[in-house]
Scaffold this active site. Structure first.
Site, PDB file in Angstrom:
ATOM      1  N   GLY A  35      20.840 -99.112  40.640  1.00 39.86           N
ATOM      2  CA  GLY A  35      19.708 -99.521  41.467  1.00 39.86           C
ATOM      3  C   GLY A  35      18.928 -98.321  41.997  1.00 39.86           C
ATOM      4  O   GLY A  35      17.697 -98.316  42.001  1.00 39.86           O
ATOM      5  N   GLY A  44      28.861 -98.514  40.682  1.00 36.09           N
ATOM      6  CA  GLY A  44      27.991 -98.423  39.506  1.00 36.09           C
ATOM      7  C   GLY A  44      26.665 -99.131  39.713  1.00 36.09           C
ATOM      8  O   GLY A  44      25.611 -98.634  39.312  1.00 36.09           O
ATOM      9  N   CYS A  45      26.711-100.290  40.352  1.00 35.53           N
ATOM     10  CA  CYS A  45      25.486-101.068  40.578  1.00 35.53           C
ATOM     11  C   CYS A  45      24.587-100.381  41.598  1.00 35.53           C
ATOM     12  O   CYS A  45      23.361-100.441  41.492  1.00 35.53           O
ATOM     13  CB  CYS A  45      25.842-102.484  41.014  1.00 35.53           C
ATOM     14  SG  CYS A  45      26.809-103.359  39.762  1.00 35.53           S
ATOM     15  N   THR A  46      25.189 -99.708  42.568  1.00 40.25           N
ATOM     16  CA  THR A  46      24.419 -98.949  43.546  1.00 40.25           C
ATOM     17  C   THR A  46      23.703 -97.791  42.857  1.00 40.25           C
ATOM     18  O   THR A  46      22.495 -97.594  43.042  1.00 40.25           O
ATOM     19  CB  THR A  46      25.335 -98.439  44.677  1.00 40.25           C
ATOM     20  OG1 THR A  46      25.868 -99.571  45.370  1.00 40.25           O
ATOM     21  CG2 THR A  46      24.588 -97.544  45.644  1.00 40.25           C
TER      22      THR A  46
END
Length: 151
Positions: free
Chosen positions: A46, A41-43
């Site tokens: 970003g 999710g963070c990838t």
């Protein structure tokens, strides 16, 4: 905190610099808190902010990502995704506490304390104009950009 000035804070940033909120006066600021470098999710989040970065800059906005990861982890994550904006390391949770993003979450059936994915937009005077909490990644960066265009 909505419609109030955000207190100044300072955190180490990628690129070997020290971030200080007060140095952003005169610019729109997007601060997004995310749980952990190099997670799915963070990838995705970003990458979405990266892909829209030229449009954010065109409207005078700067983007900063914050998590509790180390600067070394941030440098690797930033390089891997070719992020054009700084990542800030909040290992002491000072900014996390200031913005109230630390929450108890369920992970694999047990309670863990972590960052609730959240985004904040500050105007050129440092006043908090909008916040998203419990963010769902899909299309989020576009929602933030659309809001900024209304300022």
């Amino acid at each position: 905190m909505l419609n109030q000035s955000v207190p100044d804070f300072e955190l180490p940033a990628t690129g070997g610099v020290q971030f200080r909120l007060s140095q952003c006066k005169g610019k729109l600021v997007v601060i997004y808190f995310y749980p952990k470098d190099s997670t799915p999710g963070c990838t995705t989040e970003g990458q979405q902010f990266r892909d829209l970065y030229p449009e954010f800059r065109a409207v005078g906005a700067e983007i900063f990502g914050i998590s509790r990861d180390s600067l070394k982890s941030h440098e690797n994550f930033k390089a891997k995704l070719s992020l054009p904006f700084a990542l800030l390391s909040d290992t002491a949770e000072s900014a996390c506490t200031l913005f109230g993003v630390m929450k108890m979450k369920n992970m694999y059936g047990r309670q863990v304390r972590g960052i609730e994915r959240s985004t904040f937009v500050l105007d050129a005077q440092g006043v908090l104009r909008y916040e998203w909490r419990g963010v769902k990644v899909d299309d989020h960066a576009q929602q933030v950009l659309d809001f900024i265009k209304t300022l």
